[in-house]
Design an enzyme around this catalytic site. Structure first.
Site, PDB file in Angstrom:
ATOM      1  CG  HIS A 226       0.623   2.566   1.752  1.00 15.28           C
ATOM      2  ND1 HIS A 226       1.347   1.850   0.844  1.00 15.28           N
ATOM      3  CD2 HIS A 226      -0.251   3.311   1.019  1.00 15.28           C
ATOM      4  CE1 HIS A 226       0.937   2.144  -0.393  1.00 15.28           C
ATOM      5  NE2 HIS A 226      -0.039   3.015  -0.317  1.00 15.28           N
TER       6      HIS A 226
ATOM      7  CG  HIS B 291       1.834   7.221  -2.310  1.00 15.23           C
ATOM      8  ND1 HIS B 291       0.917   7.845  -3.112  1.00 15.23           N
ATOM      9  CD2 HIS B 291       1.399   5.963  -2.139  1.00 15.23           C
ATOM     10  CE1 HIS B 291      -0.063   7.010  -3.379  1.00 15.23           C
ATOM     11  NE2 HIS B 291       0.208   5.852  -2.813  1.00 15.23           N
TER      12      HIS B 291
ATOM     13  CD  GLU C 104       2.488   3.911  -4.893  1.00 14.90           C
ATOM     14  OE1 GLU C 104       2.505   3.181  -3.884  1.00 14.90           O
ATOM     15  OE2 GLU C 104       1.442   4.172  -5.508  1.00 14.90           O
TER      16      GLU C 104
HETATM   17  C1  GLA Z   1      -1.202   2.805  -3.331  1.00 10.83           C
HETATM   18  C2  GLA Z   1      -2.192   1.705  -3.386  1.00 10.83           C
HETATM   19  C3  GLA Z   1      -3.524   2.254  -3.730  1.00 10.83           C
HETATM   20  C4  GLA Z   1      -3.935   3.319  -2.732  1.00 10.83           C
HETATM   21  C5  GLA Z   1      -2.885   4.385  -2.640  1.00 10.83           C
HETATM   22  C6  GLA Z   1      -3.153   5.357  -1.530  1.00 10.83           C
HETATM   23  O1  GLA Z   1      -0.895   3.286  -4.554  1.00 10.83           O
HETATM   24  O2  GLA Z   1      -1.832   0.680  -4.274  1.00 10.83           O
HETATM   25  O3  GLA Z   1      -4.458   1.223  -3.786  1.00 10.83           O
HETATM   26  O4  GLA Z   1      -4.083   2.728  -1.478  1.00 10.83           O
HETATM   27  O5  GLA Z   1      -1.623   3.804  -2.416  1.00 10.83           O
HETATM   28  O6  GLA Z   1      -4.366   5.976  -1.639  1.00 10.83           O
END
Ligand code: GLA
Length: 356
Positions: free
Chosen positions: A111, A182, A320
């Site tokens: 991210h 998210h 997402e």
């Molecule tokens: C995304 C990732 C997960 C986790 C979340 C944040 O969905 O794929 O593995 O890192 O973000 O907690």
């Protein structure tokens, strides 16, 4: 069940060096409202009427900005960038130059790395009572990414109960980009039971299996007749318990679906989710090629949400919409290159209905 209200605006006013954060509330004619914060250009609450006409908050989050700062989960309903999801070893190439993002998820950059967009106070512009925009400039080299990137995220709430998120970005040099939102949803109401009762449909023939550190192996594995098959509506709880190595390793779903939307883009939903408890149904529309389906596998119950309930494992889901994880290192994946001088444009919509 609670009749929810948005958090207080005062609780979101905080000074960060020379910038101050705020809460912004969008509303529409149908009694829906969405609270946003310029801290992370994030969603704070989504109030939707349920089958009894009561307002239910379907987004996880907190009543006070300080709780976002203290939370174990950094990405609560935030805008994620510059590169959502994982980059293997935090390393990638653009124009034969190698760039390195400091790993923040084992050996990977997740991210956008340590200086992700979720912890920034964005500039805000409130266009009217149903539209607001957030604006950020990420300098050349920030977190290790090439190019000065200007990003605008526009949220609008339509009278059809649709929350539209529009992303625009410009870079002065060739770079990579992957922006997503998210939001942690629970259509039973935030903190109200697990999402096992939710019925999910995803329009994807295949998904991307991952290795031991959650990097796609490059394979596009067919969903048909596996735990990943949501081609017709199925309770998440029935699929998550299936004997599947990918689900066991991740502690639930945390995988990118290869969407079938190339021909229809925003014209049809790529996913539909329904809570039989509230009758609230959410449809997802996007022009992106991928969608990470994540079932809150890392929510630990250590954080307490807006209505005083702990946020437990599998107590929420995220859809997402995005480019494929690790796309910069996988030539068979759709390109996530943003050329210097070009404008990146993308849109995702979450549309709410009541099914009685
Ligand atoms: C995304 C990732 C997960 C986790 C979340 C944040 O969905 O794929 O593995 O890192 O973000 O907690």
């Amino acid at each position: 069940m609670n009749n929810y209200a948005p958090p207080s605006e005062r609780n979101f006013e905080k000074c960060f060096e020379n910038l101050k954060s705020h809460l912004i509330i969008l509303e529409n004619k149908r009694g829906m409202n969405v609270a946003l914060s310029d801290y992370g250009a994030r969603v704070v609450s989504i109030l939707v009427p349920d089958k009894n006409g009561r307002k239910v908050d379907v987004a996880l989050g907190y009543n006070h900005i300080d709780e976002y700062l203290d939370s174990n989960e950094r990405y609560h309903s935030a805008t994620v960038g510059r590169f959502a999801n994982r980059i293997a070893m935090g390393t990638f190439k653009v124009d034969e130059n190698t760039y390195r993002i400091e790993p923040n998820n084992g050996t990977n950059a997740l991210h956008g790395g340590k200086a992700g967009f979720q912890d920034r106070v964005w500039s805000r512009r409130i266009n009217n009572r149903h539209e607001a925009e957030f604006y950020l400039v990420s300098p050349d080299g920030e977190a290790g990414f090439p190019g000065t990137l200007t990003v605008v995220v526009q949220y609008s709430l339509t009278d059809d109960n649709e929350l539209r998120i529009r992303y625009r970005a410009h870079s002065d040099k060739n770079t990579i980009i992957n922006l997503t939102n998210h939001t942690y949803f629970n259509l039973n109401g935030e903190g109200n039971e697990s999402i096992y009762n939710h019925q999910l449909t995803i329009d994807a023939d295949s998904y991307l299996p991952v290795d031991a550190v959650q990097i796609p192996t490059g394979e596009r594995r067919p969903c048909k007749d596996t735990a990943f098959d949501f081609s017709s509506a199925k309770p998440i709880g029935d699929q998550i318990v299936m004997d599947d190595e990918q689900i066991k390793a991740a502690g639930g779903f945390d995988h990118n679906y290869v969407l079938n939307n190339a021909a229809y883009r925003l014209k049809k939903p790529v996913a539909t989710v329904l809570s039989p408890l509230t009758g609230i149904q959410m449809e997802v529309y996007t022009d992106q090629p991928g969608m990470q389906f994540y079932t809150g596998n890392f929510l630990s119950g250590n954080d307490t949400g807006k209505s005083g309930k702990p946020y437990l494992k599998h107590g929420a889901f995220c859809l997402e919409t995005q480019a494929f994880p690790d796309a910069p290192n996988q030539p068979s994946f759709p390109s996530c290159l943003l050329k210097g001088g070009d404008v990146f444009n993308s849109e995702t919509r979450y549309r709410f209905k009541v099914v009685k």
